[in-house]
Design a protein around this motif. Sequence first.
Motif, short mmCIF file in Angstrom:
data_model
loop_
_atom_site.label_atom_id
_atom_site.label_comp_id
_atom_site.label_asym_id
_atom_site.label_seq_id
_atom_site.Cartn_x
_atom_site.Cartn_y
_atom_site.Cartn_z
N HIS A 90 -4.71 -5.86 1.81
CA HIS A 90 -6.09 -5.47 1.57
C HIS A 90 -6.91 -5.31 2.85
N ASP B 161 2.51 -3.64 4.14
CA ASP B 161 1.89 -4.97 4.05
C ASP B 161 2.30 -5.78 5.28
N ASN C 96 0.78 -1.23 0.00
CA ASN C 96 0.00 0.00 0.00
C ASN C 96 0.82 1.29 0.00
N ASP D 186 -12.50 -4.63 8.82
CA ASP D 186 -12.40 -6.10 8.74
C ASP D 186 -12.00 -6.71 10.07
N HIS E 287 -1.48 -9.41 3.04
CA HIS E 287 -2.61 -8.91 3.83
C HIS E 287 -2.78 -7.40 3.62
N THR F 35 -8.75 -4.11 6.09
CA THR F 35 -9.16 -2.79 6.57
C THR F 35 -9.36 -2.80 8.09
N LYS G 37 -12.98 1.98 6.58
CA LYS G 37 -12.72 1.17 5.38
C LYS G 37 -11.29 1.35 4.85
N ASP G 38 -10.49 2.17 5.50
CA ASP G 38 -9.10 2.33 5.10
C ASP G 38 -8.30 1.06 5.44
N ARG G 39 -7.26 0.83 4.65
CA ARG G 39 -6.41 -0.34 4.89
C ARG G 39 -5.52 -0.12 6.11
#
Length: 369
Positions: free
Chosen positions: A141, A168, A110, A146, A139, A143, A161-163
């Motif tokens: 992706h 990573d 990211n 999550d 990983h 958030t 909703k941000d990562r």
Amino acid sequence: MVLRIATFNAENLLSRFDFSGFERDHRQDRVNQLYDPKDKEQYKQMEIARIVSLTDDTRQLTALAIADTDADIVCLQEVEDIDTLSAFERGYLYKMVGEGYRQKYLAEGNDRRGIDVGVMMREQTRDGQDIEFVRMQSHAHVTYEDFDLFTEELSERYNPKDRIFKRDCLEIDVLVGGKPLTIYVVHFKSMGSSRNGLDGKTYTMPVRAAEAKAVRKIIEKRFGKGKTDSKRFIICGDMNDYDERVVVTGDRRTGYDFKVEHEKQSAIDVFLSDGFTENVIQRRSELDRWTVYHTRGPDVQHLCQLDYILLSPALAKSSASIKPDIIRAGQPWRTVFPDGQDVERYPRVGWDRPKASDHCPLAMSINIV
């Protein structure tokens, strides 16, 4: 059966040029600040010349530092992509270690600058045990939503909703001599400068704490919460945080003093507070645990650990008598070493640059039983 593992922030192992300094002064190298290019095209030519003139010496030193880890598996941070890593291994590291790190793994994360985490592995350990790649999982992706890790402290800058991971958490499964081992490679949020009345470490702490909690959740989901003690896993990488530092005062003329200061809070507490992992660098003496020298001039200097090899309880127990090694021969001459720690620098190391990296590689031999 012994596996040698290392982690190293190679500092901008890139194959591209970054011209953003033309619009943003804080991204401009200090030597370019001495000149006043008439347009962006002229700035690009200046930046290309600067990078090309510096890169060869720098990457020779980077390769020397990696070679000195003598590692079977090397976890890396700040690598642009797999092609860049392959070109570096082929053009520099191969000349020092020969047919070494044929296995290379990296996933795009990211980071806005395009710096990722990756792994290089030999096909066999030094004592002849096969190292077999099994699986890789990014990983990047994941958030906050999550993992239910969004907090009020984060709401000023982020949304659910941000990562979570700023780069990573790369999960890699291998078999070493037929025995399973899982490696997690990370590069957490950097500290940055002071903001909103808080120092950079405190201001960015909630982000790193969430990253650390996310890594722990990934591991506990994989092996079962409360069932990780007997598993073979290692967390490696640049976590951009520390729970103690060595404050340096004085200067070259009057001499230096070194004082250990302990932090009230660190994102690393997530991994250490209840024995989830062991920070093996703690096996070294307090003044000899640092992997980075930080300075903002003579009045602000300290040494600290930003780079980690965290062992699961099972691996920590099987390797209880082993201390990790810190490779400091690629440090620039400006780095202040406590008494008795100074090392012979690699040829062509400069006062500030060239250097192997601003970080030191951390390496350790681990008994896989």
